[in-house]
Design a protein around this motif. Sequence first.
Motif, PDB file in Angstrom:
ATOM      1  N   GLY A 148       0.810  -1.221   0.000  1.00  0.00           N
ATOM      2  CA  GLY A 148       0.000   0.000   0.000  1.00  0.00           C
ATOM      3  C   GLY A 148       0.838   1.264   0.000  1.00  0.00           C
ATOM      4  O   GLY A 148       0.465   2.263  -0.629  1.00  0.00           O
ATOM      5  N   SER A 149       1.954   1.236   0.688  1.00  0.00           N
ATOM      6  CA  SER A 149       2.789   2.450   0.757  1.00  0.00           C
ATOM      7  C   SER A 149       3.289   2.822  -0.627  1.00  0.00           C
ATOM      8  O   SER A 149       3.223   3.990  -1.043  1.00  0.00           O
ATOM      9  CB  SER A 149       3.988   2.235   1.684  1.00  0.00           C
ATOM     10  N   HIS A 180      -3.717   6.980   6.745  1.00  0.00           N
ATOM     11  CA  HIS A 180      -2.522   6.184   7.063  1.00  0.00           C
ATOM     12  C   HIS A 180      -1.250   7.009   6.835  1.00  0.00           C
ATOM     13  O   HIS A 180      -1.168   7.798   5.889  1.00  0.00           O
ATOM     14  CB  HIS A 180      -2.502   4.938   6.170  1.00  0.00           C
ATOM     15  N   THR A 237      -7.259   2.341   8.824  1.00  0.00           N
ATOM     16  CA  THR A 237      -6.607   1.307   9.628  1.00  0.00           C
ATOM     17  C   THR A 237      -7.192   1.292  11.040  1.00  0.00           C
ATOM     18  O   THR A 237      -7.396   0.225  11.624  1.00  0.00           O
ATOM     19  CB  THR A 237      -5.090   1.582   9.690  1.00  0.00           C
ATOM     20  N   ASP A 262      -7.102   5.805  -0.709  1.00  0.00           N
ATOM     21  CA  ASP A 262      -6.272   4.770  -0.116  1.00  0.00           C
ATOM     22  C   ASP A 262      -7.197   3.632   0.319  1.00  0.00           C
ATOM     23  O   ASP A 262      -7.826   3.686   1.372  1.00  0.00           O
ATOM     24  CB  ASP A 262      -5.499   5.336   1.090  1.00  0.00           C
ATOM     25  N   ASP A 291      -4.399  -3.432  -1.524  1.00  0.00           N
ATOM     26  CA  ASP A 291      -3.331  -4.314  -1.055  1.00  0.00           C
ATOM     27  C   ASP A 291      -3.788  -5.766  -1.045  1.00  0.00           C
ATOM     28  O   ASP A 291      -4.348  -6.240  -0.047  1.00  0.00           O
ATOM     29  CB  ASP A 291      -2.979  -3.912   0.395  1.00  0.00           C
ATOM     30  N   HIS A 293      -2.091  -8.152  -0.383  1.00  0.00           N
ATOM     31  CA  HIS A 293      -1.494  -8.890   0.744  1.00  0.00           C
ATOM     32  C   HIS A 293      -2.219  -8.628   2.069  1.00  0.00           C
ATOM     33  O   HIS A 293      -1.783  -9.096   3.114  1.00  0.00           O
ATOM     34  CB  HIS A 293       0.032  -8.686   0.848  1.00  0.00           C
ATOM     35  N   LYS A 294      -3.320  -7.914   1.989  1.00  0.00           N
ATOM     36  CA  LYS A 294      -4.184  -7.791   3.158  1.00  0.00           C
ATOM     37  C   LYS A 294      -5.436  -8.644   2.908  1.00  0.00           C
ATOM     38  O   LYS A 294      -5.470  -9.812   3.236  1.00  0.00           O
ATOM     39  CB  LYS A 294      -4.538  -6.326   3.413  1.00  0.00           C
TER      40      LYS A 294
HETATM   41  C1  LIG Z   1      -5.134   2.143   5.039  1.00  0.00           C
HETATM   42  C2  LIG Z   1      -3.725   1.721   4.792  1.00  0.00           C
HETATM   43  N1  LIG Z   1      -2.992   2.382   3.875  1.00  0.00           N
HETATM   44  C3  LIG Z   1      -1.715   2.056   3.606  1.00  0.00           C
HETATM   45  C4  LIG Z   1      -1.094   1.023   4.293  1.00  0.00           C
HETATM   46  C5  LIG Z   1       0.332   0.706   3.982  1.00  0.00           C
HETATM   47  O1  LIG Z   1       0.408  -0.496   3.278  1.00  0.00           O
HETATM   48  P1  LIG Z   1       1.732  -1.386   3.240  1.00  0.00           P
HETATM   49  O2  LIG Z   1       2.061  -1.715   4.660  1.00  0.00           O
HETATM   50  O3  LIG Z   1       1.323  -2.557   2.428  1.00  0.00           O
HETATM   51  O4  LIG Z   1       2.804  -0.578   2.595  1.00  0.00           O
HETATM   52  C6  LIG Z   1      -1.808   0.319   5.265  1.00  0.00           C
HETATM   53  C7  LIG Z   1      -1.163  -0.777   6.024  1.00  0.00           C
HETATM   54  O5  LIG Z   1      -1.670  -1.323   6.966  1.00  0.00           O
HETATM   55  C8  LIG Z   1      -3.162   0.656   5.510  1.00  0.00           C
HETATM   56  O6  LIG Z   1      -3.900   0.010   6.427  1.00  0.00           O
END
Ligand SMILES: Cc1ncc(COP(=O)(O)O)c(C=O)c1O
Length: 473
Positions: A148-149, A180, A237, A262, A291, A293-294
């Motif tokens: 996600g980042s 986030h 989150t 996001d 993501d 991977h979530k």
């Molecule tokens: C809402 C949200 N945005 C971005 C991220 C960042 O994702 P990543 O850890 O896969 O880089 C997260 C991670 O938990 C998230 O919950």
Amino acid sequence: MTDPGRLELSRDEMRALGYLVVDTLVEHFERMGEISPAGRGERAELESLLREPPPEQGTDPADLVRFLREQVFTRILHVDHPRFFAFVPSPSNFVAVMADALASGFNGFVGSWFSGSGMAQVELVVVDWLRQFCGLPEGAGGLFVSGGSMANLTCLAVARHVRLEDRMAGAVVYFSDQTHSSVERALRVLGWAGEQLTRLPSGEDFRLDLETLRRAVAEDRAAGRRPFCVVANAGTTNTGAVDPLADLARFCRAEDLWLHVDGAYGASAALAPEARAALAGLEEVDSLSLDPHKWLFQPFEIGCALVREERWLVETFRILPEYLRDVHRSEEEVNFCDRGVQLTRNFRALKLWMSLKAFGAAAFREAISRGLRLAEVAERRLRESGCFEVVTPAQLGVVSFRYAPPDLAAEEAEAINQRLVGAMLADGYAVVTSTLLRGRTVLRLCTINPRTTDQEIAETVRRLARLGENLPG
Ligand SMILES: Cc1ncc(COP(=O)(O)O)c(C=O)c1O
């Protein structure tokens, strides 16, 4: 090893090592629920276990697998465990794990069509499946990144290029205080200064408030600044809250602002019919992070950046150096190095392709629905317990709450809530983490693992209540 200088194993050695690795993984998947999700090691202990000079001589890899199994993988939090409710779990699946092994084994280079056409085509197809799940129009496109980042960074780089031609002076970005940290980090990396980032107080329900946003944009315009982009959340989150996406899309269109969403955590829930109403408006965004991977059950690392017009990616990222002249041969051929930050990229798409093909999207939909329902089960259990206050109800698989029996003073309750995470870790049954909402410590359960049972939720709540009762305030 037949000839170590070639870094090669014999056929039998390869097979023996492969079978040992597979057996180790099968045991991990099969027995996971019987062990604690809360493995950890102290730094000093791990230093003495692992610190050594670079090993000059080799060791039998089978001994290394056994060592890892017993000493390293026992000292981790198991994010794929059915009782891991902390942060955002990553309840991966075995097909995807095997796909990762295949992708790594064939070591495909998916930076260019020249080097990886078959794999690039798989990526195009899987990205398009995600586009369809989220309801973005044909013509939207994207790519897989680490998470996600990186997806936020990629989308915001596109926004900067397309809307501002990379000229950032006076351009302002808006997002809520529930956003986030990866969004702020991405904006900083892209060169935004602190005063160009407007963090708006969220409303009662932890959603971005349209009126607050409207005022901030109007004030900035009046002061000669350039409102440029709104970053909204499809599942925060902290609480799983979804900003009012449809209203925001309308507002952004009227104000000529880029809308990035996001959805790293929550956008995948668009597969489940129950979540569609909450996510209404997702189809109208300019860019979107999600993501796999979530909540698409993939092992780390796979995130996805989607943009409304695929060509924007190429316009933002494409550079044609002379040593890649053999790569850029035809417009038909998709070079993912022209669509993001990475040149060398692995075959991330394979795990999602293989698991979606193997289980079918209907199974994924059902798995997501289970996560949504489990959070409702958790909320019900918490309310029934009589000692917890539900701070935010079950939303997109997250429920937040506090230990707050009626006769407990506020300060004591705060102290107990702060200690509950550690107490639960020490108990070892489940992993739960905390956050701060309006200055108060709250605990949260993120229940997206489809292999979690109702009984495990009930037992987690029961243990939290018992631990809370025995902690000093
Ligand atoms: C809402 C949200 N945005 C971005 C991220 C960042 O994702 P990543 O850890 O896969 O880089 C997260 C991670 O938990 C998230 O919950």
